[in-house]
Enzyme design. Sequence first.
Site, PDB file in Angstrom:
ATOM      1  N   ARG A  99       0.814  -1.226   0.000  1.00 43.26           N
ATOM      2  CA  ARG A  99       0.000   0.000   0.000  1.00 43.26           C
ATOM      3  C   ARG A  99       0.845   1.272   0.000  1.00 43.26           C
ATOM      4  O   ARG A  99       0.301   2.364   0.166  1.00 43.26           O
ATOM      5  CB  ARG A  99      -0.920  -0.006   1.238  1.00 43.26           C
ATOM      6  CG  ARG A  99      -1.852  -1.218   1.287  1.00 43.26           C
ATOM      7  CD  ARG A  99      -2.685  -1.213   2.563  1.00 43.26           C
ATOM      8  NE  ARG A  99      -3.364  -2.479   2.788  1.00 43.26           N
ATOM      9  CZ  ARG A  99      -4.582  -2.786   2.328  1.00 43.26           C
ATOM     10  NH1 ARG A  99      -5.251  -1.920   1.620  1.00 43.26           N
ATOM     11  NH2 ARG A  99      -5.129  -3.966   2.577  1.00 43.26           N
ATOM     12  N   TYR A 144       3.493  -4.092  -6.979  1.00 43.59           N
ATOM     13  CA  TYR A 144       2.867  -3.178  -6.016  1.00 43.59           C
ATOM     14  C   TYR A 144       2.870  -1.744  -6.551  1.00 43.59           C
ATOM     15  O   TYR A 144       3.853  -1.296  -7.150  1.00 43.59           O
ATOM     16  CB  TYR A 144       3.576  -3.243  -4.655  1.00 43.59           C
ATOM     17  CG  TYR A 144       3.319  -4.534  -3.903  1.00 43.59           C
ATOM     18  CD1 TYR A 144       2.359  -5.449  -4.324  1.00 43.59           C
ATOM     19  CD2 TYR A 144       4.031  -4.850  -2.747  1.00 43.59           C
ATOM     20  CE1 TYR A 144       2.132  -6.630  -3.642  1.00 43.59           C
ATOM     21  CE2 TYR A 144       3.807  -6.028  -2.057  1.00 43.59           C
ATOM     22  CZ  TYR A 144       2.851  -6.921  -2.514  1.00 43.59           C
ATOM     23  OH  TYR A 144       2.618  -8.093  -1.829  1.00 43.59           O
ATOM     24  N   LYS A 170      -4.200 -10.047 -17.981  1.00 42.85           N
ATOM     25  CA  LYS A 170      -3.380 -10.266 -16.776  1.00 42.85           C
ATOM     26  C   LYS A 170      -2.947 -11.734 -16.778  1.00 42.85           C
ATOM     27  O   LYS A 170      -3.779 -12.629 -16.983  1.00 42.85           O
ATOM     28  CB  LYS A 170      -4.220  -9.960 -15.535  1.00 42.85           C
ATOM     29  CG  LYS A 170      -3.420 -10.022 -14.241  1.00 42.85           C
ATOM     30  CD  LYS A 170      -4.300  -9.621 -13.057  1.00 42.85           C
ATOM     31  CE  LYS A 170      -3.507  -9.605 -11.767  1.00 42.85           C
ATOM     32  NZ  LYS A 170      -4.371  -9.351 -10.596  1.00 42.85           N
ATOM     33  N   ARG A 207       2.639 -15.804  -7.398  1.00 43.89           N
ATOM     34  CA  ARG A 207       1.437 -16.641  -7.496  1.00 43.89           C
ATOM     35  C   ARG A 207       1.781 -17.908  -8.273  1.00 43.89           C
ATOM     36  O   ARG A 207       2.561 -17.835  -9.226  1.00 43.89           O
ATOM     37  CB  ARG A 207       0.324 -15.902  -8.261  1.00 43.89           C
ATOM     38  CG  ARG A 207      -0.227 -14.687  -7.545  1.00 43.89           C
ATOM     39  CD  ARG A 207      -1.475 -15.041  -6.777  1.00 43.89           C
ATOM     40  NE  ARG A 207      -1.869 -13.955  -5.888  1.00 43.89           N
ATOM     41  CZ  ARG A 207      -2.818 -14.078  -4.960  1.00 43.89           C
ATOM     42  NH1 ARG A 207      -3.467 -15.211  -4.803  1.00 43.89           N
ATOM     43  NH2 ARG A 207      -3.129 -13.073  -4.167  1.00 43.89           N
ATOM     44  N   LEU A 265      -4.400  -8.544   9.326  1.00 43.64           N
ATOM     45  CA  LEU A 265      -5.605  -7.896   9.889  1.00 43.64           C
ATOM     46  C   LEU A 265      -6.756  -7.990   8.891  1.00 43.64           C
ATOM     47  O   LEU A 265      -7.669  -7.155   8.887  1.00 43.64           O
ATOM     48  CB  LEU A 265      -5.305  -6.423  10.221  1.00 43.64           C
ATOM     49  CG  LEU A 265      -4.088  -6.175  11.112  1.00 43.64           C
ATOM     50  CD1 LEU A 265      -3.876  -4.670  11.322  1.00 43.64           C
ATOM     51  CD2 LEU A 265      -4.245  -6.885  12.456  1.00 43.64           C
ATOM     52  N   GLY A 278      -6.626  -7.315   5.847  1.00 48.40           N
ATOM     53  CA  GLY A 278      -6.598  -6.131   4.992  1.00 48.40           C
ATOM     54  C   GLY A 278      -7.307  -4.943   5.644  1.00 48.40           C
ATOM     55  O   GLY A 278      -7.684  -3.986   4.974  1.00 48.40           O
ATOM     56  N   THR A 297      -0.022  -1.451   7.399  1.00 47.66           N
ATOM     57  CA  THR A 297      -0.507  -0.091   7.686  1.00 47.66           C
ATOM     58  C   THR A 297       0.441   0.985   7.140  1.00 47.66           C
ATOM     59  O   THR A 297       1.654   0.840   7.183  1.00 47.66           O
ATOM     60  CB  THR A 297      -0.711   0.118   9.197  1.00 47.66           C
ATOM     61  OG1 THR A 297      -1.144   1.459   9.411  1.00 47.66           O
ATOM     62  CG2 THR A 297       0.560  -0.118   9.996  1.00 47.66           C
ATOM     63  N   ASN A 298      -0.159   2.068   6.643  1.00 42.85           N
ATOM     64  CA  ASN A 298       0.607   3.235   6.219  1.00 42.85           C
ATOM     65  C   ASN A 298       0.660   4.297   7.306  1.00 42.85           C
ATOM     66  O   ASN A 298       1.309   5.327   7.146  1.00 42.85           O
ATOM     67  CB  ASN A 298      -0.071   3.859   4.986  1.00 42.85           C
ATOM     68  CG  ASN A 298       0.514   3.331   3.692  1.00 42.85           C
ATOM     69  OD1 ASN A 298       1.709   3.099   3.587  1.00 42.85           O
ATOM     70  ND2 ASN A 298      -0.350   3.121   2.696  1.00 42.85           N
ATOM     71  N   ARG A 335       0.270   3.838  13.897  1.00 41.58           N
ATOM     72  CA  ARG A 335       0.078   2.375  13.977  1.00 41.58           C
ATOM     73  C   ARG A 335       1.389   1.635  13.760  1.00 41.58           C
ATOM     74  O   ARG A 335       1.653   0.614  14.394  1.00 41.58           O
ATOM     75  CB  ARG A 335      -0.969   1.923  12.955  1.00 41.58           C
ATOM     76  CG  ARG A 335      -2.356   2.398  13.322  1.00 41.58           C
ATOM     77  CD  ARG A 335      -3.402   1.942  12.317  1.00 41.58           C
ATOM     78  NE  ARG A 335      -4.667   2.584  12.625  1.00 41.58           N
ATOM     79  CZ  ARG A 335      -5.520   3.060  11.735  1.00 41.58           C
ATOM     80  NH1 ARG A 335      -5.261   2.940  10.433  1.00 41.58           N
ATOM     81  NH2 ARG A 335      -6.636   3.631  12.107  1.00 41.58           N
TER      82      ARG A 335
END
Length: 296
Positions: free
Chosen positions: A21, A54, A98, A130, A213, A215, A261-262, A266
Amino acid sequence: MNRINITNDLSFSRIVYGMWRLGDDEDTSVGHVQAKIEACLTQGITTMDQADIYGGYEAEEVLGNALKAAPALKDQIEIVTKCDIVAPMGRYADARVKYYDTSRAHILASVDHSLRLMDIDKIDTLLIHRPDPMMDHHETGATLDEVVASGKVRSVGVSNFKLHDWTLLQSAMKTPLITNQIELSLTAHQGFTNGDVAYLQERGVPIMAWSPLGGGSLMTSAGAAQDALAKVAADHGVDNAAVAVAWLLAHPANIMPVMGTNNLNRINTLSDAFKVSMDRQTWFELYTAALGTEVP
Ligand SMILES: NC(=O)c1ccc[n+]([C@@H]2O[C@H](COP(=O)([O-])OP(=O)(O)OC[C@H]3O[C@@H](n4cnc5c(N)ncnc54)[C@H](OP(=O)(O)O)[C@@H]3O)[C@@H](O)[C@H]2O)c1
């Protein structure tokens, strides 16, 4: 913070910081990215999780810009990155669909892109992101051995692999696969009973748990699991997230939660998970709440 031995000369921090993220943050400045890394380092969180895809193939560069400006950080962190997902965006904007690419040409090109974008001369761990239904395991396995032998990559692993994917690829490799990064949390707990955790535990392979979490859904929605988390959190003076992470840490399979988290506040409390003592009954109280029913 305790650490998990990956190879003879590589270890990961028990909690990993994930950078999926990174580009979603309203502040992607060099200074802010450095502040996030520093906040991790202060707590002993040294392992950073990246992937070529990402941020639409841009998150590695966001990290790279921060590392270029503060090269001393490079020696304090381990970088995990991934390849094989090709989505029609960024440098693959011309792709018609994709798809997954585990060919030698794609892996070698991805490694070179990742090294350049992150401004590093070695990737600590490269994961196949993947399972690729078109994988030629001889070609992919030999290429993973090749990138390790070349010195560009220190260790290799996989992500989202089932046992059969793992054994197929490993059967064609000299280098041991060092981890499987899979989704594991109180909202995605099937891995604990469907064999995904068991086969790695049996082999002594540490597991990276993505979206620990859920997401964020575990933090933002209401329900029995949230109530159970809140009760344990209040007993320990921590927030619900710390308890959700402690639930993963308590498992004997050496699980490394990859936190996404960004939020700097946190990030500063990620290691609170270690303040939680999680006995067997507490583990099952949380599991039962997540299942919505007592175990049979
Ligand atoms: N291998 C794979 O296929 C795969 C797939 C997905 C992810 N990953 C890896 O796993 C990492 C973590 O994934 P993730 O980001 O989904 O993990 P996560 O830690 O489960 O979720 C992070 C999200 O939860 C939110 N959140 C955290 N604490 C919160 C709170 N107290 N209240 C409200 N929202 C809260 C965060 O928002 P804020 O930023 O506002 O805190 C963020 O949007 C990724 O960065 C990536 O490295 C790997």
